[in-house]
Design a protein around this motif. Structure first.
Motif, mmCIF file in Angstrom:
data_model
loop_
_atom_site.group_PDB
_atom_site.id
_atom_site.type_symbol
_atom_site.label_atom_id
_atom_site.label_comp_id
_atom_site.label_asym_id
_atom_site.label_seq_id
_atom_site.Cartn_x
_atom_site.Cartn_y
_atom_site.Cartn_z
ATOM 1 N N TYR A 150 -28.261 4.328 7.619
ATOM 2 C CA TYR A 150 -27.514 3.028 7.877
ATOM 3 C C TYR A 150 -27.511 4.118 8.931
ATOM 4 N N GLY A 151 -27.361 5.428 8.489
ATOM 5 C CA GLY A 151 -27.191 6.476 10.286
ATOM 6 C C GLY A 151 -28.330 5.765 10.950
ATOM 7 N N LYS A 152 -29.393 5.805 10.602
ATOM 8 C CA LYS A 152 -30.885 6.308 11.763
ATOM 9 C C LYS A 152 -30.262 5.065 12.352
ATOM 10 N N ILE A 203 -21.641 0.473 14.729
ATOM 11 C CA ILE A 203 -22.915 1.828 14.857
ATOM 12 C C ILE A 203 -22.077 3.058 15.112
ATOM 13 N N LEU A 259 -30.083 1.348 16.910
ATOM 14 C CA LEU A 259 -29.661 0.411 17.715
ATOM 15 C C LEU A 259 -29.507 1.080 19.063
ATOM 16 N N ALA A 260 -28.641 1.687 19.183
ATOM 17 C CA ALA A 260 -27.309 2.193 20.257
ATOM 18 C C ALA A 260 -29.161 2.585 20.874
ATOM 19 N N LEU A 261 -29.789 3.164 20.735
ATOM 20 C CA LEU A 261 -31.007 3.354 21.803
ATOM 21 C C LEU A 261 -31.896 2.483 21.737
ATOM 22 N N TYR A 316 -24.198 10.636 11.009
ATOM 23 C CA TYR A 316 -25.493 10.982 11.064
ATOM 24 C C TYR A 316 -25.464 12.060 11.669
ATOM 25 N N ALA A 340 -28.225 2.873 13.092
ATOM 26 C CA ALA A 340 -26.828 2.624 14.019
ATOM 27 C C ALA A 340 -27.127 3.319 15.323
ATOM 28 N N ILE A 341 -28.364 4.451 14.939
ATOM 29 C CA ILE A 341 -28.592 5.711 16.092
ATOM 30 C C ILE A 341 -29.254 4.764 17.028
ATOM 31 N N LEU A 360 -21.048 5.496 12.351
ATOM 32 C CA LEU A 360 -21.886 5.898 11.179
ATOM 33 C C LEU A 360 -23.443 6.698 11.923
ATOM 34 N N SER A 361 -23.605 6.128 13.340
ATOM 35 C CA SER A 361 -23.792 7.444 14.129
ATOM 36 C C SER A 361 -23.324 8.526 14.235
#
Lengths: 423, 458, 251
Positions: free
Chosen positions: A22-24, B247, A29-31, B254, A26-27, B250-251
């Motif tokens: 999930y964390g990966k 988003i 998506l942002a990138l 992370y 999310a990051i 979660l980021s």
């Protein structure tokens, strides 16, 4: 270990992996957003740095220019009638065209083509009476065709360039008479209603003036206020009130500052509308809390031992502050100021409210001349329907982003190069 | 004239600085100085510049309104409205400086002459008074220097006052905001009932536009209902938060708990670029790329989608807000003491269990605070909605339809030339003050929650 | 009988070596105390026993640590299962900002030890009783754990540690933040606990080591200088450095 626990452990590790994913994601998506965004801007905007010219021949016929004098002076050339000469230069591209259809050819160049014909002669007076090649600014539509931004295979009535014009374009292109050159005029021209002529010079100067005014107003006040609050303010209710005030002010929506500029600076103080002066002051009110907070943080970072050392030498409070604390805090303050200014640079809404959206086709020379700013220019152009403005907007965004990146780099450099690290 | 006067004061201040220092050196030969020679200079310079400049500023602020009162005194018997008086005054001023192009009546001509006369008197009076003050304060200061009084303390007290006054700047801005908004808003609420504004469900200010004369009060009642705007504002903010919270959070988690130093070093600043992009650029992106994209997808699925859908504006706004939530929650999570993590790991908890069951609950107040700040940001965001969402205020909960927000309406109303005194213009200020109150409320709560959270772990 | 056997353990923080060739045998159901001046590596060694050093990115552990013939210092080892068997109590009491009940129930929940609510209640009660905290908190189990006094918080952390019935409990200066009365309570508790679990305690107080432990190891500058029965270490150490430390000549 029993089966239940084994399964549980497996589930727990699966949950762990899922959570990491999930964390990966999310990051990622942002990138991705950032990447798509940048790609869109660059792919749409880079072509605006190219300008399309149509090369044709012009005959500076004295008769058509209505010049009588044997050896005409500069004034004679200045006052000559270029209409027919320019007209002929374009219609000569297809001599067979019936006269009533001439407009189709004329529409292929910018409406200022007559001026371009005139300027060439003024620059080279010896062209008089001769037939010389000339570069004319292609119209917005031809420009877009040349850059491949217009689909050619749709029905003619849906196209802004008709079949005949396309035919002429292809002919010129084959002859090598369509030129593509670096678009200097994008940087040197003011705004225009015609996409092919519009440039960012006026809004760029507007931005520069606004930022300078903003700096001149906000920096001294903010630094002095920060010094007071951090070094001299007594701990009491009123100081607390000022502090709460500053923190809340930093989170007030920018448009409210626009209303302030409109309601006070324009309506009460009668400052000139649409000018970088008012824009700069409005932005400075917005930047004030940002700089105060940054300056206070860097004053706070100066270790008390420095103050104690100075005080122990018999320096007064004011001397300690002015000689030691403030100079040591300057790198942090400056970098915070640059970041605050970069924020102000991108602001649009407050400037729209104080009238900086007016159409300005002159380059402002002082902060009290009407002007737009780069972000406002983006807004104005993006409201225009012509396809040619889309690439202009994207190019303008690229200039604005470059400006912002430079300022943030400057802030980084100031911070890393000059800031002393206290251990 | 003003420029010359100010330059003169400043030059005089510089001269008096050198003069003061010289005097100190002279004194030094006979007696012990009470401070460094430069303080003598500062002392003299401060006494020279400060009183004169203060009077100058006060004069400049009040002079125009006093002159205006004098001029308009001649018109009091004509039963004119405030707007008409304002117009006359503008004409008189234009005539006096020679930029007037309309019909010159005798009355106007007379007033213009009076204006020029008054201005002349005011100017000479200003110069005379300021010169008098300069002479007075300088001679007072010089006597003090001559007597070799204490010099450092008064200078420092003066500086301290300068610092204090600067710190009032922020308060002044707040007062300015409140006054500018309140002043026009009160006039708006004289024309439109506050009840109709807060609970009305039709927003259509263009309807009230009437050339000359007063608009129909019945129309006014139904044209300024702000409910659709409030609803639209919070609806778009809600869509934005639906994108930004998962988003961003979660980021943030992370980055603070999982990412190695390498990833953290690069990913964090790159994500923060999203926050540095000007909002007008997001607006352009939303209007040109995301809006049509959403429409195309919707149409492909057989849905009716407006090309200015709330969904497009909200989603792009959400992207803009991601870095706020991610870096704020990153900070908040990093502030959770390491020994809580150790306690959980030592119990045999996995990382995600530690995050979900220990760190997240511990960081919750801080996270809620950051989300509130982000909501306040979304509510106040202007350019994205102006460019990408509709301008007509529909009361709808369908994300595929277009809707409008408070900020977008303010811009729509005030773009171009404004007629002060028109209820439509004033309504923008009424919207402005509602926006100010809503965001202030969110900010105050958020800031106090975050502050209490920080104190807990410091 | 030996429970944990460490051989030639070296620990590095980045390029700095923190432990040098430490070898030690920790006996089952005994209290082993590790003493030494601060920064000598005793806590670092303790954190090797439940792999808490994994949390520190730059930390690297070499050598062999075996618990019941299971190699602890191996990449393949599942730290989650290890930490279920090896509990830990920290220097500063660190109850989670949750209720007292939830604090104790945390371990059994994540490891799936209790199958039902009744069972969980039972575990919480026994753990708190063993930690000698039950009588003080039985009426306020749903209050936040951080609201207790320092000594109570530390006993709550001990209850939390024993709730999963570990085989080993590591204690990292568990009394350093407590007053003498609370310290005495904890020491009494340690004495009770050693009937069921193996305890390794790091302490800076020599008297504490003498009071609670059966074996003592003396660390200095990252090396294990001397290890043996507590009586011998305190009365008749072999090594001069140990002697100097015990008699208070440095440290």
């Amino acid at each position: 270990m029993n089966n239940y626990k084994k399964n549980l452990l497996k589930k727990r590790y699966n949950a762990e992996r899922r959570f990491q994913w999930y964390g990966k994601i999310a990051i990622g998506l942002a990138l991705t957003f950032l990447a798509v965004f940048m790609f869109q801007i660059f792919s749409k905007g880079y072509s605006a740095f190219q300008k399309t010219w149509i090369v044709t021949e012009v005959h500076y016929d004295k008769e058509l220019l209505l010049i009588d004098a044997e050896s005409p002076s500069k004034d004679d050339l200045e006052n000559a009638d270029y209409y027919d000469v320019a007209y002929k230069a374009m219609t000569s591209l297809d001599p067979g065209l019936p006269e009533e259809e001439d407009r189709q050819l004329i529409q292929m160049v910018s409406y200022k083509y007559e001026t371009e014909v005139k300027d060439l002669l003024l620059k080279n007076p010896d062209f008089l009476g001769k037939i010389v090649p000339i570069k004319l600014t292609a119209s917005d539509d031809v420009d877009q065709v040349h850059k491949g931004n217009y689909p050619r295979d749709i029905p003619e009535k849906n196209r802004r360039v008709n079949d005949y014009q396309l035919q002429i374009y292809d002919m010129l292109n084959e002859r090598g008479d369509i030129l593509s050159e670096f678009n200097i005029s994008f940087f040197t021209s003011p705004d225009s209603r015609e996409a092919e002529l519009a440039g960012i010079a006026s809004s760029f100067m507007g931005t520069v003036f606004s930022i300078l005014v903003c700096l001149a107003f906000s920096f001294p006040i903010a630094v002095l206020a920060a010094i007071y609050l951090e070094e001299f303010a007594p701990k009491n209710k009123f100081t607390d009130f000022i502090e709460v005030n500053i923190n809340n002010l930093a989170a007030v929506p920018s448009i409210v500052f626009g209303l302030l500029g409109l309601g006070i600076l324009l309506a009460v103080f009668n400052l000139p509308r649409s000018t970088p002066l008012v824009g700069g002051i409005t932005l400075s009110l917005m930047t004030l809390p940002t700089i105060i907070i940054a300056a206070r943080a860097s004053l706070k970072a100066v270790p008390p031992s420095i103050r104690e050392a100075a005080l122990a030498m018999g320096a007064s409070n004011m001397q300690t502050t002015m000689h030691h604390t403030v100079p040591l805090s300057m790198p942090g303050t400056l970098s915070g100021t640059i970041i605050g200014l970069a924020q102000a640079l991108g602001e649009t809404a407050p400037l729209i409210l104080i009238g900086m959206v007016a159409f300005v086709n002159t380059i402002p020379g002082t902060p009290v001349d009407p002007a737009a700013s780069l972000p406002v220019q983006i807004y104005i152009w993006s409201e225009s329907a012509e396809r040619g403005f889309v690439e202009k907007v994207s190019a303008c965004i690229m200039v604005l982003l470059a400006f912002l990146i430079l300022m943030n780099l400057a802030a980084q450099i100031v911070r890393h190069k000059f800031e002393k690290k206290w251990s | 004239m003003n420029l010359i006067l100010v330059t003169f004061i400043i030059l005089l201040a510089f001269t008096s600085y050198y003069f003061g220092r010289k005097k100190a050196l002279v004194i030094q030969s006979s007696q012990r100085l009470t401070a460094l020679p430069k303080f003598y200079g500062y002392y003299l310079a401060a006494w020279c510049a400060a009183p004169a400049l203060i009077i100058f500023v006060l004069w400049s602020v009040f002079e125009p309104s006093i002159v205006k009162t004098f001029i308009l005194q001649d018109y009091t018997d004509q039963n004119l409205t405030k707007n008409e008086l304002q117009l006359i005054y503008t004409k008189v001023k234009a005539l006096a400086v020679g930029t007037y192009t309309g019909n010159i009546t005798n009355f106007l001509d007379e007033s213009a002459n009076k204006y020029i006369q008054l201005k002349g008197i005011a100017n000479s009076a200003k110069v005379a008074i300021i010169l008098a003050i300069l002479i007075f304060s300088l001679s007072f200061a010089y006597r003090s220097v001559q007597k070799n009084n204490r010099m450092r303390e008064p200078v420092e007290i003066f500086l301290k006052w300068v610092l204090f006054v600067a710190s009032l700047g922020a308060v002044l801005v707040t007062i300015g905001i409140i006054f500018s908004l309140l002043f026009e808003a009160i006039r708006f609420f004289q024309a439109v009932k506050i009840f109709d504004f807060i609970f009305g469900t039709h927003w259509y200010p263009a309807k009230t536009f009437v050339r000359d004369g007063q608009p129909d009060p019945e129309l006014m009642k139904d044209a300024f209902g702000a409910v659709p705007l409030f609803a639209g504002t919070f609806f778009i903010a809600f869509i934005a938060m639906c994108v930004a919270i998962p988003i961003g959070l979660l980021s943030g988690i992370y980055l603070s708990e999982y990412a190695g130093r390498g990833v953290r070093k690069y990913a964090k600043p790159i994500i923060e670029i999203l926050a540095g992009i000007p909002t007008v650029v997001y607006g352009f992106f939303a209007a040109l790329t995301v809006g049509p994209f959403v429409k195309e997808i919707g149409n492909a699925m057989g849905l009716e989608v407006s090309s200015e859908s709330a969904l497009a504006a909200g989603a792009v706004m959400g992207v803009m807000i991601i870095p706020f939530i991610s870096s704020l929650s990153d900070d908040v999570i990093t502030a959770v003491p390491q020994n809580l993590r150790d306690g959980s790991y030592a119990m045999g908890a996995t990382k995600s269990e530690t995050v979900k069951k220990v760190i997240f609950p511990a960081a919750l107040p801080g996270i809620v605070g950051s989300i509130l700040l982000a909501v306040s940001r979304a509510v106040g965001e202007t350019m994205i909605v102006v460019m990408a969402s509709g301008l007509a205020a529909n009361l709808t909960m369908n994300p595929l339809e277009s809707t409008s927000t408070i900020t977008a309406q303010i811009v729509v109303i005030l773009i171009g030339d404004q007629q002060f005194g028109d209820p439509k213009t004033q309504s923008a200020f009424a919207l402005g003050i509602s926006l100010f109150i809503v965001t202030l409320f969110l900010n105050v709560i958020a800031l106090s929650v975050v502050k209490r959270y920080r104190e807990k772990y410091e | 009988m030996s429970k944990i056997k460490a051989e030639n353990v070296n620990v590095y923080y980045g390029s700095k070596q923190a432990l040098f060739d430490v070898s030690i045998d920790i006996a089952e159901k005994e209290v082993t105390a590790l003493i030494g001046p601060s920064g000598c590596g005793k806590s670092t060694f303790l954190r090797c026993l439940n792999r808490m050093n994994d949390v520190i990115e730059i930390c690297r552990v070499e050598g062999s640590i075996k618990m019941d013939n299971l190699e602890l210092n191996s990449r393949k080892l599942d730290v989650v299962r290890l930490r279920e068997k090896v509990g830990m109590v920290f220097q500063k009491p660190n109850p989670f900002p949750k209720t007292i009940y939830e604090n104790v129930a945390y371990g059994p929940t994540i490891h799936g030890i209790a199958q039902s609510k009744e069972e969980m209640d039972q575990i919480v009660e026994t753990s708190l009783k063993k930690a000698a905290l039950w009588n003080e908190v039985k009426d306020r189990l749903d209050e936040i754990g951080t609201g207790l006094s320092g000594g109570q918080q530390q006993r709550l952390c001990i209850a939390r540690a024993i709730s999963v019935s570990p085989e080993v409990i590591l204690m990292d200066e568990p009394c350093s933040a407590l007053d003498p009365i609370a310290t005495a309570q904890i020491e009494e508790l340690i004495d009770d606990l050693k009937k069921e679990v193996t305890i390794v305690i790091v302490t800076h107080s020599m008297s504490q080591a003498a009071r609670v432990s059966q074996k003592t190891g003396f660390f200095h500058l990252g090396k294990l200088i001397e290890f043996g029965p507590t009586d011998k270490i305190f009365k008749n150490p072999d090594n001069q450095q140990t002697q100097d430390y015990i008699t208070g000549r440095f440290g």
